[in-house]
Design an enzyme around this catalytic site. Structure first.
Site, PDB file in Angstrom:
ATOM      1  N   LYS A  57       0.809  -1.057  -0.098  1.00  0.00           N
ATOM      2  CA  LYS A  57      -0.145   0.132  -0.191  1.00  0.00           C
ATOM      3  C   LYS A  57       0.895   1.202  -0.036  1.00  0.00           C
ATOM      4  O   LYS A  57       0.430   2.284  -0.871  1.00  0.00           O
ATOM      5  CB  LYS A  57      -0.985   0.102   1.249  1.00  0.00           C
ATOM      6  CG  LYS A  57      -1.907  -1.155   1.551  1.00  0.00           C
ATOM      7  CD  LYS A  57      -3.031  -0.641   2.507  1.00  0.00           C
ATOM      8  CE  LYS A  57      -2.297  -0.718   3.779  1.00  0.00           C
ATOM      9  NZ  LYS A  57      -1.730  -1.786   4.326  1.00  0.00           N
ATOM     10  N   ARG A 103      -9.053   1.612   9.046  1.00  0.00           N
ATOM     11  CA  ARG A 103      -8.601   0.181   9.438  1.00  0.00           C
ATOM     12  C   ARG A 103      -9.760  -0.296  10.278  1.00  0.00           C
ATOM     13  O   ARG A 103      -9.717  -1.353  10.649  1.00  0.00           O
ATOM     14  CB  ARG A 103      -7.597   0.295  10.152  1.00  0.00           C
ATOM     15  CG  ARG A 103      -6.246   0.115   9.735  1.00  0.00           C
ATOM     16  CD  ARG A 103      -5.148   0.243  10.763  1.00  0.00           C
ATOM     17  NE  ARG A 103      -3.963  -0.674  10.206  1.00  0.00           N
ATOM     18  CZ  ARG A 103      -2.923  -0.159   9.602  1.00  0.00           C
ATOM     19  NH1 ARG A 103      -2.647   0.881   9.381  1.00  0.00           N
ATOM     20  NH2 ARG A 103      -1.669  -0.911   9.613  1.00  0.00           N
ATOM     21  N   ARG A 155      11.390  -5.622   5.104  1.00  0.00           N
ATOM     22  CA  ARG A 155      11.050  -4.208   4.931  1.00  0.00           C
ATOM     23  C   ARG A 155      11.805  -3.514   5.978  1.00  0.00           C
ATOM     24  O   ARG A 155      12.269  -3.799   6.836  1.00  0.00           O
ATOM     25  CB  ARG A 155       9.378  -4.178   5.285  1.00  0.00           C
ATOM     26  CG  ARG A 155       8.865  -2.612   5.512  1.00  0.00           C
ATOM     27  CD  ARG A 155       7.521  -2.958   5.094  1.00  0.00           C
ATOM     28  NE  ARG A 155       6.883  -2.991   6.429  1.00  0.00           N
ATOM     29  CZ  ARG A 155       5.632  -2.798   6.442  1.00  0.00           C
ATOM     30  NH1 ARG A 155       4.501  -2.470   5.441  1.00  0.00           N
ATOM     31  NH2 ARG A 155       4.959  -2.771   7.717  1.00  0.00           N
ATOM     32  N   ARG A 189      11.455  -2.653  10.787  1.00  0.00           N
ATOM     33  CA  ARG A 189      10.310  -2.053  11.939  1.00  0.00           C
ATOM     34  C   ARG A 189      10.263  -3.125  13.092  1.00  0.00           C
ATOM     35  O   ARG A 189      10.288  -4.343  12.748  1.00  0.00           O
ATOM     36  CB  ARG A 189       9.110  -2.094  11.152  1.00  0.00           C
ATOM     37  CG  ARG A 189       8.858  -0.719  10.694  1.00  0.00           C
ATOM     38  CD  ARG A 189       7.598  -0.631   9.679  1.00  0.00           C
ATOM     39  NE  ARG A 189       6.300  -0.764  10.426  1.00  0.00           N
ATOM     40  CZ  ARG A 189       5.029  -0.646   9.904  1.00  0.00           C
ATOM     41  NH1 ARG A 189       5.267  -0.195   8.771  1.00  0.00           N
ATOM     42  NH2 ARG A 189       4.212  -1.026  10.467  1.00  0.00           N
ATOM     43  N   ARG A 245      -0.473  -8.621  13.886  1.00  0.00           N
ATOM     44  CA  ARG A 245      -1.094  -7.665  13.040  1.00  0.00           C
ATOM     45  C   ARG A 245      -1.905  -8.468  12.074  1.00  0.00           C
ATOM     46  O   ARG A 245      -2.926  -7.691  11.535  1.00  0.00           O
ATOM     47  CB  ARG A 245       0.199  -6.903  12.357  1.00  0.00           C
ATOM     48  CG  ARG A 245       0.887  -5.975  13.536  1.00  0.00           C
ATOM     49  CD  ARG A 245       2.074  -5.582  12.935  1.00  0.00           C
ATOM     50  NE  ARG A 245       1.821  -4.607  11.822  1.00  0.00           N
ATOM     51  CZ  ARG A 245       2.934  -4.538  10.836  1.00  0.00           C
ATOM     52  NH1 ARG A 245       4.028  -5.082  11.001  1.00  0.00           N
ATOM     53  NH2 ARG A 245       2.574  -3.759   9.864  1.00  0.00           N
TER      54      ARG A 245
HETATM   55  P1  AMP Z   1       1.139   0.828   9.225  1.00  0.00           P
HETATM   56  O1  AMP Z   1       2.377   1.562   9.265  1.00  0.00           O
HETATM   57  O2  AMP Z   1      -0.033   1.410   8.496  1.00  0.00           O
HETATM   58  O3  AMP Z   1       1.340  -0.580   9.190  1.00  0.00           O
HETATM   59  O4  AMP Z   1       0.664   1.083  10.744  1.00  0.00           O
HETATM   60  C1  AMP Z   1       1.502   0.936  11.895  1.00  0.00           C
HETATM   61  C2  AMP Z   1       0.896   0.731  13.105  1.00  0.00           C
HETATM   62  O5  AMP Z   1       0.177   1.914  13.450  1.00  0.00           O
HETATM   63  C3  AMP Z   1      -0.401  -0.082  13.223  1.00  0.00           C
HETATM   64  O6  AMP Z   1      -0.001  -1.464  13.423  1.00  0.00           O
HETATM   65  C4  AMP Z   1      -1.166   0.448  14.057  1.00  0.00           C
HETATM   66  O7  AMP Z   1      -0.866   0.067  15.517  1.00  0.00           O
HETATM   67  C5  AMP Z   1      -1.012   2.087  14.204  1.00  0.00           C
HETATM   68  N1  AMP Z   1      -2.030   2.425  13.054  1.00  0.00           N
HETATM   69  C6  AMP Z   1      -1.809   3.184  11.550  1.00  0.00           C
HETATM   70  N2  AMP Z   1      -2.999   3.446  11.186  1.00  0.00           N
HETATM   71  C7  AMP Z   1      -3.971   3.169  12.244  1.00  0.00           C
HETATM   72  C8  AMP Z   1      -5.271   3.194  12.061  1.00  0.00           C
HETATM   73  N3  AMP Z   1      -5.944   3.627  10.900  1.00  0.00           N
HETATM   74  N4  AMP Z   1      -6.133   2.914  13.164  1.00  0.00           N
HETATM   75  C9  AMP Z   1      -5.131   2.277  14.410  1.00  0.00           C
HETATM   76  N5  AMP Z   1      -4.172   2.248  14.206  1.00  0.00           N
HETATM   77  C10 AMP Z   1      -3.484   2.545  13.320  1.00  0.00           C
END
Ligand code: AMP
Length: 230
Positions: A29, A104, A141, A169, A180
């Site tokens: 994404k 989400r 990643r 990460r 996740r």
């Molecule tokens: P990502 O980089 O999109 O995988 O986001 C990393 C982490 O940030 C996720 O595993 C959540 O803990 C938090 N996070 C990011 N976007 C959201 C969202 N829209 N709602 C809730 N938690 C989020």
């Protein structure tokens, strides 16, 4: 990177290009959202990047979010809706945006519908990738150790936003990735049902080379945008 240029021919708010990238962690994404955003002169809005920057900066919100993120769980809907409402209110998002990582949950999706009401259609691109491929991709990643931004596939050396060193990460470790993916299936997958009956929803096979996915996204987007104006 949060691009702010505007090359969209139609500047009116009613014709804005509003895009949501759906899909599990590791679906690509971020990379695809970045390409789409720079190609159209739109801001790419990644809620994960916003949160990681807050963690790096040590803000109150970042400190509160850190434990939840590192456990692979979701931050509360109210906080996330507040962040995105504020971000979409900025002038650069008037011509549209590419959202990566939001919504989400169904609650976030309903809030987003309210935010874009009167700002043109919402195109939803769901990137589909099998679970074993996701786990493999996430193991390799990288993010920036300095500003926290997610590295995209084109970055071979240091962070292209700030020059920092790229590192894995913490939440991409195998155990947390499994958590996740469970969270994704439970809380984010229902968004496919939420959006799938809309004429602006498209599914994309994300288990292909990034350039092929980019081309598929381009035609899906053109098609979805056309159907929105019919
Ligand atoms: P990502 O980089 O999109 O995988 O986001 C990393 C982490 O940030 C996720 O595993 C959540 O803990 C938090 N996070 C990011 N976007 C959201 C969202 N829209 N709602 C809730 N938690 C989020």
């Amino acid at each position: 990177m949060d691009g702010v240029g505007n090359q969209v021919a139609h500047g009116a708010e009613a014709q804005a290009l509003n895009v949501v990238m759906l899909g599990p962690p590791g679906a690509g994404k971020g990379t695809q959202a970045q390409r789409l955003a720079s190609g159209h002169g739109l801001p790419k809005i990644s809620t994960g990047d916003i949160l990681r920057e807050a963690v790096q900066a040590g803000t109150e919100m970042g400190l509160a979010a850190r434990v939840t993120m590192e456990a692979g769980n979701l931050i509360g809907d109210d906080v996330m809706i507040g962040i995105v409402t504020e971000r979409l209110d900025r002038p650069d998002a008037r011509v549209g945006f590419v959202l990566d990582g939001f919504p989400r949950t169904v609650v976030q999706a309903a809030a987003l519908d309210g935010m874009v009401d009167g700002r043109g259609p919402l195109v939803v691109l769901d990137i589909v990738v099998p679970e074993d491929v996701l786990v493999r991709r996430l193991a390799t990643r990288r993010i920036c150790s300095k500003c926290g931004v997610n590295a995209v596939v084109e970055w071979t050396g240091n962070c292209q936003a700030c020059g920092g060193t790229l590192v894995a990460r913490i939440d991409d470790g195998v155990e947390i990735v499994r958590e996740r993916l469970k969270v994704f299936l439970r809380q984010t997958k229902p968004l496919v049902d939420y959006y799938s009956t809309r004429s602006t929803f498209r599914s994309i096979d994300g288990n292909q080379p990034p350039d092929v996915v980019t081309a598929k996204i381009k035609s899906a987007l053109d098609e979805a945008a056309r159907s929105a104006t019919l």
